[in-house]
Design an enzyme around this catalytic site. Structure first.
Site, PDB file in Angstrom:
ATOM      1  NE  ARG A 122      -3.500  -2.160   2.939  1.00 16.42           N
ATOM      2  CZ  ARG A 122      -3.223  -3.242   3.646  1.00 16.42           C
ATOM      3  NH1 ARG A 122      -2.037  -3.387   4.212  1.00 16.42           N
ATOM      4  NH2 ARG A 122      -4.132  -4.201   3.790  1.00 16.42           N
TER       5      ARG A 122
ATOM      6  CE  LYS B 228      -6.323  -0.564   4.757  1.00 11.75           C
ATOM      7  NZ  LYS B 228      -7.633  -0.787   4.113  1.00 11.75           N
TER       8      LYS B 228
ATOM      9  CG  HIS C 129      -5.480  -0.023  -5.223  1.00 13.21           C
ATOM     10  ND1 HIS C 129      -5.467  -0.690  -4.021  1.00 13.21           N
ATOM     11  CD2 HIS C 129      -6.433  -0.626  -5.971  1.00 13.21           C
ATOM     12  CE1 HIS C 129      -6.377  -1.654  -4.047  1.00 13.21           C
ATOM     13  NE2 HIS C 129      -6.978  -1.632  -5.210  1.00 13.21           N
TER      14      HIS C 129
ATOM     15  NE  ARG D  18      -2.911  -3.726  -1.163  1.00 11.80           N
ATOM     16  CZ  ARG D  18      -2.464  -4.526  -0.197  1.00 11.80           C
ATOM     17  NH1 ARG D  18      -1.176  -4.781  -0.076  1.00 11.80           N
ATOM     18  NH2 ARG D  18      -3.313  -5.072   0.668  1.00 11.80           N
TER      19      ARG D  18
ATOM     20  CG  HIS E 161      -6.369  -8.516   1.910  1.00  7.62           C
ATOM     21  ND1 HIS E 161      -6.525  -8.869   0.584  1.00  7.62           N
ATOM     22  CD2 HIS E 161      -6.133  -7.174   1.917  1.00  7.62           C
ATOM     23  CE1 HIS E 161      -6.385  -7.792  -0.171  1.00  7.62           C
ATOM     24  NE2 HIS E 161      -6.151  -6.766   0.604  1.00  7.62           N
TER      25      HIS E 161
ATOM     26  CE1 TYR F  18      -5.658  -6.011  -5.328  1.00  6.61           C
ATOM     27  CE2 TYR F  18      -6.639  -6.976  -3.366  1.00  6.61           C
ATOM     28  CZ  TYR F  18      -6.042  -5.905  -4.015  1.00  6.61           C
ATOM     29  OH  TYR F  18      -5.855  -4.722  -3.342  1.00  6.61           O
TER      30      TYR F  18
END
Length: 297
Positions: A148, A172, A243, A246, A269, A278
């Site tokens: 990211r 995150k 993005h 990614r 994730h 994806y």
């Protein structure tokens, strides 16, 4: 630039005609100043130079910068109000913000780069560029580890584990993950650390890997500008954001036969359903796989 975009008059419009609160005026002013900065980067010198396509790309740019959907919606509202003002004052004859979509309506994923386009992009920083070594390291890590943009700019020098061919990423929620990186990424980082970063470091680097010309960590906008520069240099006409790199990283892995759960781990994730977006790989690729492997194809 503020004069060409009538920012002072817009502020008066919000205050006198709209009766907006000081907080709303300040937020809208800040939002439109951000638009003006983006417009300048794209060569737009006044409101007449902005079109619907550029405004759509601007909204994606806000997403790339990591703004929350609520903040993006406020930005879109500010842009629409701004164009209503421009129309009422006769500064423009059309409103390119009429069909501007907000995050709620976004359905499509960003374009995916082909392997050839990625190769051209990674080769774009030439030694003529004063920061070529840094920029090569940035692009190689961004694509090579599927980072990211917030992870690009926060990566520490110690987070690149050269001997183990791994990069330690804090995603995150400060969740740590280890992502493998290839020889070219390792080489690019090694050259940057040896040849350029020591000259950039002036005591303000705080151990961060990627520094700007002043020796401070790169900002989101700084990283985005670097990417944009090399996308253009590589002759890539698609809309490319951090993005997109990614997304390309994940798509290329899946196209090559990688397991979805492995890709989930590398992307960081928490839920595999997030990773499944994806799997929207190119339809021609899916057709070719079906034709090659299905007994009734």
């Amino acid at each position: 630039m503020s004069t060409a975009f009538h920012l002072e008059v817009f502020d008066n419009f919000l205050s006198l005609e709209k009766g907006s609160s000081a907080r709303t005026r300040e937020a809208y002013r800040r939002d439109i100043e951000r638009l003006v900065t983006y417009a300048a980067i794209r060569g737009a010198i006044d409101p007449l130079s902005l079109n619907s396509k550029l405004l759509r790309e601007y909204v994606y740019h806000l997403k790339d910068l990591g703004l929350a959907p609520a903040s993006i919606r406020r930005n879109v509202s500010a842009v629409r109000t701004y164009y209503r003002f421009l129309l009422s004052e006769g500064h423009v004859v059309r409103d390119p913000s009429e069909r501007l979509e907000t995050p709620k309506r976004w359905r499509s994923l960003p374009d995916v780069l082909s392997v050839d386009e990625v190769t051209r992009l990674l080769a774009a920083p030439t030694l003529d560029e004063p920061f070529a070594f840094r920029d090569r390291a940035l692009l190689e890590l961004a694509y090579g580890a599927g980072l990211r943009v917030s992870e690009w700019i926060s990566l520490g020098v110690r987070d690149v584990l050269m001997e183990d061919a791994l990069v330690r990423v804090f995603g995150k929620g400060s969740k740590e993950r280890l992502v493998p990186i290839g020889r070219t990424a390792i080489g690019a980082v090694a050259v940057y650390l040896r040849e350029l970063r020591p000259r950039l470091e002036k005591g303000d680097g705080r151990g961060v890997l990627l520094l700007n010309a002043r020796g401070a960590p790169l900002t989101r906008m700084g990283a985005w500008k670097i990417l944009r520069k090399y996308v253009e240099a590589a002759g890539i006409t698609k809309h490319v954001s951090p993005h997109t790199l990614r997304h390309s990283f994940a798509t290329h892995l899946l196209e090559g036969g990688a397991d979805l759960r492995a890709v989930q781990e590398m992307l960081g994730h928490a839920d595999i359903s997030t990773t499944q977006i994806y799997t929207h790989v190119d339809r021609e690729y899916l057709r070719s796989v079906h034709k090659q492997y299905h007994p009734r194809a």
